[in-house]
Write an enzyme that holds these catalytic residues in place. Structure first.
Site, short mmCIF file in Angstrom:
data_model
loop_
_atom_site.label_atom_id
_atom_site.label_comp_id
_atom_site.label_asym_id
_atom_site.label_seq_id
_atom_site.Cartn_x
_atom_site.Cartn_y
_atom_site.Cartn_z
N THR A 152 0.82 -1.22 0.00
CA THR A 152 0.00 0.00 0.00
C THR A 152 0.85 1.27 0.00
OG1 THR A 152 -1.56 -1.23 1.32
CG2 THR A 152 -1.89 1.12 1.23
N GLY A 191 3.06 -2.67 8.13
CA GLY A 191 3.14 -3.26 9.47
C GLY A 191 4.54 -3.80 9.73
N GLU A 446 -6.74 -6.52 2.92
CA GLU A 446 -6.89 -7.70 2.04
C GLU A 446 -8.06 -7.51 1.08
OE1 GLU A 446 -5.35 -11.11 2.34
OE2 GLU A 446 -3.79 -10.29 3.64
#
Lengths: 699, 699
Positions: A152, A191, A446
């Protein structure tokens, strides 16, 4: 008023004990059936006990940790699980992660980013020699390498093809130059980037000799593995606080002309040679596999989290009493005895079972399909390959719909359960406020739910159009057959009988949902064709039909859930079948009442039959209420996993809630009494009307 | 794939600027109309500027504060607002609090607990001399006294009559003894108790000479006002972290035989004499007033918070681009240009306007009614009193339904808006995650929503039964007339025309909703009577009909919202009328499509007409989309109040979001690299197979 008397107080422990006296089914057998056998249940219980006894895995104090403490606590648990993940059988590791996903979803993400996403990208996209190279460097066991997943960007989420980061091949040095050309190209939400990762699987536009070959994956080292200093050209920042899952350190990454060896591009599919030749893969669809796996796992997650929410809400409702319907001074009524409270919780219980059984079946189907595809290898031609690809497409579309509607369903279940706790649902120590915040992201990552529903809807429209041309329908869409054969006119199936038994039997409900789903798909086809007739392009005609497409996906997904649920009921052990049948009926009937307009419009049910169905929903709630607590027992979560004083097995909610709150918040002097409160209480109003002016006196 | 090219990037500022080029209505005039006139708008703008310029009122860093910092920051703002509240006109204070309720809902609660709940209890329940006494002590201005409101107990929320705390009159000393007899009697959720309050208005069972007179209110001092030491017999603890509103320090309080003077019982209604005579009031219903005010104010709150959520979501959707429908390399499409995104946001915009206008009208009606009641004084007999009490009951029931459905509506709006932001909605810095957590409690406090809907439904059933006996219907329920006159059979009203204009006109929609609401009420009556026919008591028959009662309350409330909305449209300035009409139509039509089953069952719309109505919803979304950003501008919130980089007026979302995140989370070395990460990366697997056993060598 004069005669009012305080209600008698009932002991919460005996209130819940009486709920377990006469279950209609063998509780332990249902646990085995849900888990998939005694062996699985035993392993899960062993894992739950191991976690509960490990002080590192204390979770009841989570609400009181700061962001920094939360992250450090999470990191301290990584090592133990990494060691277990390599030392213990894969099946056990998967079960451990399933339990961890409920106990500590933020930690689960932190761990999963390395094992699921980073290592998953290597497994799915690296050549065998590349995979061997990274494994030797310690990428599986986190010995030498910790990974994150760089897809992303600040300005780009769902449209992976539109990412701005570039990886430009430099033939002279046999390297790629990875670069973030703009602010919106900044990798975002990554993350593990802020504090944890040494390496990143970066999605970037592959540019070779000035030509753009689309988005591919590259391994980029972010930090020195000995000193943790950032590598040249890599800038990283911390995204700070989130709605939930603060255990994971999401960050942003900007690349400024970062050079990596050519061999750091993952080349299982597309390959780039030393001389800059680009070899593209024959069977691009195989890349779908990883996407499907993520979606399928979210159906399980939804079921697992919903089990916890319902355990808390149902047990509390069997203990909490409010208002007395009897004489003054009589014991107040349990919440679960109010028809409206049964209506709030028990349809959610039925939804949870629908998700449990669907998750199991789609996981098994997915494993089977992946086996077939793996056997096919890169063979892209022939009947077997065609069949497998067709099934892959169907699974891709169905899993998109399931991911979206099950995560929405679970999010709603959490919040409804939380609201059903009344004021205590607003405490951070009763579990469901945080569960909501943690779970909410499942509706976005997702694949954004709305986009997934539209993908599913597009597949449904395309399949209906193909079927009209005579192409065979996949099994899960066979219900379209009757509707299609009538040349696009709506299905005229109707419910034959009017009795409660007839309108609410599983056969009738399956036929009802199939008929309405077919109807919804044909409506979406109609809108799509209306768009084409207006002269819109195919893509724009799909946009034009998006509201009905989303609706078709919803109806198809609910139909699919009901069919999977019923299939599992049919296979279940005889002693479980009555309660599971009733739950399946409640799922189908309650969902139909919620969407009664569609059932009336399709003509499947008449208005009178819908009223009968509503009556059946009332009846089913009353019946299932008798087994409500035993059903939560069958979910098999220990008090440690439930992690809410209101959801305790023994019903001792008030004592333990009070104990928890007081132990976590010991009484101390008010810290700002002297600085703020005392001056507030003791202040006088200083008023100032200004000096008397000479000019005013002269007047 | 070979030809893929990265999409061109559009400038966000010009993306939003182009949205403002051709609004269909005068924006400023709509702001005045929403606010209630230019003077109000000017005052609000002055207040917003004052808050924005005051460093104490910085709110953009809230996500990074600890619980202790959050509470201290909130306390530091109390004094300034307390001074302003006494120094400035009441109207300005009310406007200031309205803005504060959006900017900092947790602070608003902390402040409101004293002024709204504690002082409100004095105003509503103290005799004139009691009120004078407490005001002299500084209860209004927080000079000497800070108050909290002690109603809820650990084991008792909605059932105020069932509270366990007792206040027993001791004639010998002319005192009450306030006592918590059990753990569940512990006062719980008491805002301000943990850190702030010196006094508490305690709800307790009044016991005189061994007889229980029900729940009354007593002022109990909690802490010494000079030292803040707890008073004898008072124990207080901190409830710690909550889902939201951590600015307010909720606590628990236990009383152990605490003695207070008899005059500390608030005696406006029930009085206790020195000799222990209890004089009960003639007109108990007057106590309803305060309840209604709280509920009415939550309709406004819902509207005000929804305005902020939609401002953020709509502006971001006009800037954010995703996927390109044109040639490769073309600019991506704005989210707001996708029909599905319009469907996600614009019906919520219509709901927001419905709440804005309804809030205004019910507030005005409430003020009027309170004026009438105040003029009546304690006069409980006669036609005027009967009429006023009838209206009070109607307002009480309607406000219960409005409170429940508007707070649920707003909570849904916040979450839908948050989800529409994609991944960025999950950041703590984009505003809506916290807005959700803060707002959620509105569905529980001041009456649990589910219980309120049932209260409303009970009133509707009772009114229908009265009407059948010939009693006149209140104006807001006049739609029941036609249905009732047919002796309980369902209304046969139908939509006459089939064109989009005919099915979606405001007159048709009003008739449609009235007809369906009447239907739903008669269904609830039918179920209630079926319960009686089964031999159930009246109360149990009401429980038996609770699902249909809740449904009737929903249908009535939506009908009420639509009627109020239309009434305001009819009075609105001509240039605003086209857009407001369209919004009202979208509200009515979209809600009808959502509940299409009811409209089909009642026979008002046919299946074909529902399809036409769906087409109208599509059309209305497309039309309103053109004015989407101007509508958010008309809400009139400054960037400070919007407090989200994604909702900025100038559309400069990416730069400002990046700036905010990086300034609040400056890059620092990873704090636990040496202690946790280095040992993880550098660990080796120590394996231990144990010593070789002699016995094994012997084999």
């Amino acid at each position: 008023m004069g005669s009012a008397t305080i209600s008698a107080v009932a002991d919460p422990k005996s209130s819940i004990a009486e709920e377990r006296k006469t279950p209609s089914f063998p509780i332990r057998e249902l646990t085995y059936w849900i888990d998939g056998g005694k062996r699985v249940t035993d392993t899960k219980e062993r894992i739950m006990l191991e976690l509960e006894r490990d002080p590192l895995w204390k979770v009841s104090d989570h609400p009181n940790l700061t962001l920094a403490e939360t992250r450090e606590r999470a990191m301290s648990k990584v090592r133990r699980l990494a060691d277990l993940a390599t030392a213990r059988p894969l099946e056990e590791t998967m079960l451990r992660m399933t339990i961890v996903s409920v106990v500590d979803p933020g930690f689960w993400t932190r761990f999963g980013v390395h094992f699921g996403l980073f290592f998953g990208a290597l497994q799915g996209q690296a050549t065998p020699s590349q995979l061997g190279y990274w494994m030797e460097k310690g990428a599986l066991s986190m010995q030498g390498i910790t990974g994150c997943f760089g897809m992303t960007e600040l300005g780009h989420g769902s449209n992976v093809a539109g990412l701005e980061t570039t990886a430009t091949f430099d033939e002279a040095t046999d390297e790629f130059v990875v670069h973030s050309p703009t602010l919106t190209a900044t990798k975002w939400w990554i993350g593990g980037a802020a504090h944890t990762a040494t390496h990143c699987s970066v999605y970037a536009q592959l540019i070779v000799k000035g030509k753009n070959y689309g988005t591919k994956t590259f391994v980029v080292q972010l930090r020195d593995t000995k000193t943790f200093q950032l590598m040249p050209g890599v800038n990283i920042g911390d995204l700070g606080k989130k709605m939930g899952r603060d255990q994971i350190d999401n960050g942003w990454i900007r690349f400024t002309h970062v050079r990596i060896p050519r061999s750091h591009m993952l080349m299982k599919h597309t390959k780039v040679t030393h001389s800059g030749d680009v070899i593209e893969p024959a069977l691009a669809q195989l890349a779908y596999g990883a996407l499907i796996q993520g979606r399928v796992s979210m159906v399980s997650d939804s079921a697992n989290v919903a089990k916890r929410a319902l355990t808390i809400a149902t047990r509390y409702a069997s203990v909490r009493r409010q208002f007395s319907s009897g004489a003054p001074g009589s014991v107040e009524t349990k919440l679960i005895d109010y028809p409206i409270h049964q209506h709030r919780l028990l349809p959610l219980m039925a939804q949870t079972f629908a998700m449990i059984f669907t998750a199991r079946e789609v996981s098994a189907n997915y494993e089977k399909l992946m086996g077939v595809l793996s056997d096919l290898g890169n063979q892209s031609k022939g009947a077997a390959a065609d069949e497998a690809i067709k099934e892959l497409k169907e699974t891709h579309a169905t899993s998109a719909g399931l991911k979206a509607f099950c995560t929405w369903m679970c999010l709603n279940i959490i919040d409804q359960c939380r609201q059903s706790l009344g004021g205590h649902g607003y405490s951070a120590y009763t579990g469901l406020a945080q569960a909501y915040s943690d779970f909410a992201v499942h509706c976005t990552w997702e694949g954004d739910n709305t986009i997934l529903t539209l993908q599913c809807g597009r597949y449904l429209v395309a399949t209906a159009l193909d079927a009209r041309k005579g192409m065979p329908l996949p099994a899960n869409l066979s219900y379209l057959k009757a509707a299609i054969s009538k040349d696009g006119s709506l299905s005229a199936k109707t419910c034959k009988g009017n009795s409660a038994e007839q309108v609410s039997s599983l056969d009738t409900l399956k036929a009802a949902w199939s008929s309405v789903a077919a109807n919804a798909i044909l409506n979406a086809v109609r809108d799509f064709e209306a768009g084409l007739a207006k002269g819109l392009s195919k893509d724009n005609a799909y946009e034009f039909s998006s509201a009905s497409r989303l609706h078709a996906a919803r109806m198809h997904t609910y139909t699919y859930l009901l069919h999977r649920f019923v299939a599992q009921v049919d296979q279940s052990p005889a002693p479980l079948r009555p309660i599971l049948t009733l739950l399946a009926q409640l799922f189908g009937a309650h969902s139909a009442v919620q969407h009664s307009g569609e059932f009336l419009q399709s003509g499947f049910y008449s208005g009178a039959q819908i009223e009968t169905l509503k009556g059946f929903v009332n009846f089913a709630c009353t019946e299932i209420r008798k087994d409500a607590v035993p059903l939560t027992d069958a979910f098999g979560y220990t008090d440690y996993v439930v992690n809410s004083p209101l959801g305790r097995y023994d019903g001792d909610v008030y004592e333990k809630y009070f104990e928890l709150v007081t132990s976590l918040n010991p009484t101390k002097p008010v810290p700002y009494f002297d600085s703020l409160i005392k001056p507030l209480l003791e202040r006088t109003n200083e008023t100032d009307s200004g000096p008397e002016l000479e000019i005013d006196q002269e007047e």
